[in-house]
Enzyme design. Sequence first.
Site, short mmCIF file in Angstrom:
data_model
loop_
_atom_site.label_atom_id
_atom_site.label_comp_id
_atom_site.label_asym_id
_atom_site.label_seq_id
_atom_site.Cartn_x
_atom_site.Cartn_y
_atom_site.Cartn_z
N HIS A 1 0.71 -1.20 0.05
CA HIS A 1 -0.18 0.04 0.24
C HIS A 1 0.34 1.81 -0.24
O HIS A 1 0.30 1.99 -0.35
CB HIS A 1 -0.38 0.20 1.19
N GLU A 2 1.59 1.19 0.16
CA GLU A 2 2.88 2.64 0.92
C GLU A 2 3.92 2.59 -0.23
O GLU A 2 4.17 4.03 -1.18
CB GLU A 2 4.13 1.93 2.00
#
Length: 549
Positions: free
Chosen positions: A486-487
């Site tokens: 996600h990052e």
Amino acid sequence: MTSTSSSHSQEDHDHILRPRAVKPGNPIVLRAMSEEQTFKPNGTAHTDPSDISSGRSTPLPADAPPSLHSISSARKQIRAQQKHRMFPTVDYFARVSHFDPKSEYRDFRGFFVLFWIGLAIMVMTTMLRNIKDTGLPLRVRPWQLLTANTWQLGVSDLAMVLSTGLSLPLQKLFRRSNGLFRWAKLGMPIHSVFQTAWLILWINWPFMLNWKWTAQVFFTLHTLVLLMKMHSYAFYNGHLSSTEDRLSALDNPETASTAAAVRYPSSSTNLNETDERTIEKKHADRAEALTQLREDLAFELTSPLGQVTYPQNLTLWNYVDYILCPTLCYELEYPRTQKIQWAELFYKTLAVFGCIFLLTITSEEYIVPVLNESALQLEGITKWTDMGLILAETISMLLFPFMVIFLLVFLVVFEYVLGAFAEITCFADRHFYSDWWNSCDWLEFSREWNIPVHHFLRRHVYGASRPYISKNMSTVLTFLISALLHELVMGCITKKLRGYGFVAMMLQMPIVAIQRTSLVKGRTLFNNICFWISMILGLSIMCALYVLV
């Protein structure tokens, strides 16, 4: 005289009052009464003169059989039903409303239609406002954003897809090798290095070409999808290669290992549940253990549908079909539909472009202007209180647009894109999501919001690590890898690495632990409200932090 008398009789006959034709009665009542009488087509009874009754039932003797009493009671009930009230009555029953938690009603498609009508109203209102202010229906030109870097994107995406095809010859090499290049020796490290180099190249590709954000978002997400597909293909076939080696070695059981086959956790169980199948069975003697081991290994090499056996799947057509199938977990065989429904494919393809258009309009009309204005206001601000007020106002103005963005992303990915590819490949299992909108905690949401990714993490992260580390550590590792992915997506979209998304993802674990306590657990409505508030608020906060801070 004769004619005169006949005319008088005809006049007298015409003056006779006849009953008005009645409507057909209740079919159930008529059917019951037909056992005693014959009916005319209009529903009125036709009786023989010999059957003329006074309308009064003959009382049954006290010693009549119970069957006659039952028939008499049924006749009385039917006669009572035919007596209509002069003023209509309303029937009342013990029922609950459709939105009541106890209701079994589940069809709320009208709200889905209302959602699209609301989006159409939003677009029309935006266009009218822009025509009034600028003379143009839209402030931006969505066509320019959607067509920016089109040729570069198409050629690059095709090259990226073709580059994943190296997994097939590598798997053939690992299987045919009798030395260091076996999967259990150098095969796995070689493919891991290839995957890492592949990911670094294609993640940096949009930055090197300086693409628009629309092209970069698509390319980054597709890169991660292909990475997971490639990983699942390589590691599952590597597992099957090692299984085939063990089965062949059992032809000489004196020198082969007779340890029980390792059973990984099933993808159908939750991360916090114990898979009972991991418990090894102890056999009474060596012969029984060898027979069971051979059966387990042979069963592992065969597809769930029983039509394909490893290594029959190591073909180019099988790999291309897997790349097109809407799944992230490789299997030897998938259930299929009989044919492509072209009308459904056209509808889903049209919906994909419609959702992309709405996503662009929402972003450029309701999100980008707010962020630009907030960025100007933050210039020269030194007080933390003023900065906090500006950020709070920005977050509040982004709440509704991000709720729309969130729902549109869900629809375009899990309903229309995956549905279209399922239609193209006749992929029968289209359970891409569950009722995530009823989630009470983030662990439940992670299972039901994105079922393909959940199956991948459950199989290739949690399941692959369980034989080596504890259940809790496997869960932490799964959340860690999910947070890193996600990052990475947020960093590619905003071109900043801040770690806000990573921290937010890892905070889900203590939040879930709190929600599983006796004080909060079981309060479904309260937990669902907290989920929706944190979801909508979290998206706006993440965007404001990544762009403005």
